[in-house]
Scaffold this motif. Structure first.
Motif, short mmCIF file in Angstrom:
data_model
loop_
_atom_site.label_atom_id
_atom_site.label_comp_id
_atom_site.label_asym_id
_atom_site.label_seq_id
_atom_site.Cartn_x
_atom_site.Cartn_y
_atom_site.Cartn_z
N MET A 93 0.84 -1.18 0.00
CA MET A 93 0.00 0.00 0.00
C MET A 93 0.88 1.24 0.00
O MET A 93 1.82 1.34 0.80
CB MET A 93 -0.92 0.02 1.22
N GLY A 94 0.60 2.17 -0.90
CA GLY A 94 1.30 3.44 -0.93
C GLY A 94 0.34 4.55 -0.58
O GLY A 94 -0.81 4.57 -1.04
N TYR A 95 0.80 5.48 0.25
CA TYR A 95 -0.06 6.54 0.78
C TYR A 95 0.35 7.90 0.24
O TYR A 95 1.47 8.11 -0.23
CB TYR A 95 -0.04 6.53 2.31
N ARG A 96 -0.58 8.84 0.36
CA ARG A 96 -0.40 10.16 -0.22
C ARG A 96 0.68 10.98 0.49
O ARG A 96 1.22 11.91 -0.07
CB ARG A 96 -1.72 10.94 -0.18
N ARG A 97 1.01 10.63 1.72
CA ARG A 97 2.00 11.39 2.48
C ARG A 97 3.38 10.75 2.47
O ARG A 97 4.18 10.97 3.36
CB ARG A 97 1.52 11.58 3.91
N GLY A 98 3.65 9.93 1.49
CA GLY A 98 4.98 9.35 1.36
C GLY A 98 5.22 8.13 2.22
O GLY A 98 6.37 7.74 2.44
N ILE A 99 4.16 7.51 2.72
CA ILE A 99 4.28 6.33 3.57
C ILE A 99 3.88 5.09 2.76
O ILE A 99 3.00 5.15 1.91
CB ILE A 99 3.37 6.45 4.81
N SER A 100 4.55 3.98 3.04
CA SER A 100 4.18 2.70 2.44
C SER A 100 4.05 1.66 3.54
O SER A 100 4.57 1.83 4.64
CB SER A 100 5.21 2.27 1.39
N GLN A 101 3.36 0.57 3.22
CA GLN A 101 3.16 -0.50 4.20
C GLN A 101 2.82 -1.78 3.45
O GLN A 101 2.23 -1.75 2.38
CB GLN A 101 2.04 -0.13 5.18
N VAL A 102 3.21 -2.92 4.05
CA VAL A 102 2.92 -4.22 3.45
C VAL A 102 1.93 -4.96 4.35
O VAL A 102 2.09 -4.99 5.58
CB VAL A 102 4.20 -5.06 3.28
N TRP A 103 0.90 -5.55 3.73
CA TRP A 103 -0.16 -6.26 4.44
C TRP A 103 -0.18 -7.73 4.02
O TRP A 103 0.22 -8.08 2.91
CB TRP A 103 -1.52 -5.65 4.13
N SER A 104 -0.69 -8.57 4.90
CA SER A 104 -0.92 -9.98 4.59
C SER A 104 -2.31 -10.13 4.00
O SER A 104 -3.28 -9.59 4.52
CB SER A 104 -0.80 -10.83 5.86
N THR A 105 -2.44 -10.91 2.91
CA THR A 105 -3.76 -11.16 2.33
C THR A 105 -4.45 -12.34 2.99
O THR A 105 -5.60 -12.65 2.66
CB THR A 105 -3.64 -11.41 0.82
N GLU A 106 -3.75 -13.01 3.91
CA GLU A 106 -4.38 -14.09 4.66
C GLU A 106 -5.13 -13.55 5.86
O GLU A 106 -6.26 -13.97 6.14
CB GLU A 106 -3.32 -15.09 5.13
N THR A 107 -4.53 -12.59 6.54
CA THR A 107 -5.14 -12.01 7.74
C THR A 107 -5.69 -10.61 7.51
O THR A 107 -6.45 -10.11 8.33
CB THR A 107 -4.12 -11.94 8.88
N TRP A 108 -5.28 -9.96 6.40
CA TRP A 108 -5.60 -8.57 6.12
C TRP A 108 -5.13 -7.66 7.25
O TRP A 108 -5.82 -6.73 7.65
CB TRP A 108 -7.08 -8.36 5.83
N LYS A 109 -3.94 -7.98 7.77
CA LYS A 109 -3.30 -7.16 8.79
C LYS A 109 -1.90 -6.77 8.32
O LYS A 109 -1.30 -7.48 7.51
CB LYS A 109 -3.22 -7.90 10.12
N PRO A 110 -1.35 -5.65 8.81
CA PRO A 110 -0.01 -5.24 8.38
C PRO A 110 1.05 -6.23 8.83
O PRO A 110 0.98 -6.78 9.94
CB PRO A 110 0.18 -3.88 9.06
#
Length: 226
Positions: A93-110
Motif C-alpha cells: 500500500m502506498g499513501y499520499r504522504r509518502g508512507i508505504s506499508q505491506v499487508w498480509s492477504t491471509e489475515t488482512w493485517k499489516p
C-alpha cells in the motif's frame, strides 16, 4: 480483467472474449485504483474525491461481489495505490504522504510498520517475487527499496529523475528492477547484492581501510567487498 472508471464504477470482464461479468460495482466516490489478485479471488479498490483525498482502500470478494475489508490508514492518510505480490500473499500500500506499508492477504493485517521516507506521495509500489523486498516509487521521482522482514530501507534511494513520477517493476526472477518515469524514460537496475558490491568497488577504486571499516561498520569483522 478489472477496470476502474471515473464514473465511480469498477467493471469485471472475461478474457479473451471481453464480455462483461455482471453489473458494474458502484461506489460513492471516484475510483482511483483497481486491481485483481493473481488468482482472481480478490479485488482491491481505492476511492477518493476529485483531489485524490478523503477516501479509503477496500477489498472485495470477486465470487460473491461483496466487500470483505476496509483497510485502515496510518495516521488517517489516504491510500493512493495497492499492489499484490506475484504470489498474492502480500499487498503493498502506498499513501499520499509518502508512507508505504505491506499487508498480509491471509489475515488482512499489516506485516510491516508504516515505512516513511518521502515527502511526495507514493504513486506506485511493487513486491519482489520472493516476497522479501518492497520497491516504492514516489511522485517526486524517488525509488526506494525496503527489506520487508527487517522493515528497514535497503541503502539510499536509487538516483533517477527528480520531480517526475516513477513506477518500479521487478523482473520475473527478482534480480533486476525497472524504474519507469512519466516522461517516457526508464532505468534498468541490477539489484543483486554481489552486483551492487562490484559496482561500489568500481566507483571507489579501492577497498575500505581498517580505519574506515571501524568508523562506518563498528563491531563487524573486517570483510571488505573489494
Amino acid at each position: 480483467l478489472a477496470t476502474g472508471s471515473d464514473d465511480n464504477t469498477v467493471r469485471l470482464w472475461s478474457l479473451p472474449d471481453g464480455q462483461p461479468l455482471g453489473a458494474p460495482l458502484r461506489f460513492k466516490q471516484l475510483v482511483t485504483d483497481a486491481q485483481l489478485s493473481p488468482d482472481g479471488r480478490w479485488l482491491t479498490v481505492v476511492v477518493g474525491d476529485e483531489y485524490y483525498d478523503k477516501g479509503g482502500a477496500e477489498v472485495w470478494d470477486v465470487r460473491t461481489r461483496r466487500r470483505v475489508r476496509t483497510l485502515a490508514r496510518p495516521d488517517r492518510d489516504h491510500s493512493g495505490v495497492l499492489r499484490f505480490s506475484p504470489d498474492g500473499k502480500l499487498l503493498a500500500m502506498g499513501y499520499r504522504r509518502g508512507i508505504s506499508q505491506v499487508w498480509s492477504t491471509e489475515t488482512w493485517k499489516p506485516v510491516t510498520r508504516p515505512l516513511a521516507a518521502d515527502a511526495g506521495a507514493i504513486g506506485q509500489a511493487a513486491i519482489s517475487p520472493d516476497d522479501r523486498t518492497l520497491a516504492t516509487g514516489s511522485q517526486e521521482g524517488t525509488v526506494r527499496l525496503w527489506d520487508i522482514e527487517t522493515e528497514e530501507a535497503v541503502g539510499a534511494a536509487l538516483p533517477g529523475l527528480p520531480a517526475i513520477e516513477v513506477m518500479p517493476f521487478f523482473s520475473a526472477d527478482g534480480t533486476h528492477l525497472i524504474a519507469s518515469y512519466e516522461n517516457g524514460r526508464a532505468y534498468h537496475w541490477d539489484i543483486r547484492p554481489e552486483s551492487l558490491a562490484r559496482h561500489a568497488c568500481q566507483v571507489a577504486g579501492r577497498r575500505l581501510t581498517r580505519a574506515e571499516w571501524a568508523e562506518f561498520l563498528p563491531g563487524r569483522p573486517y570483510e571488505p567487498a573489494c
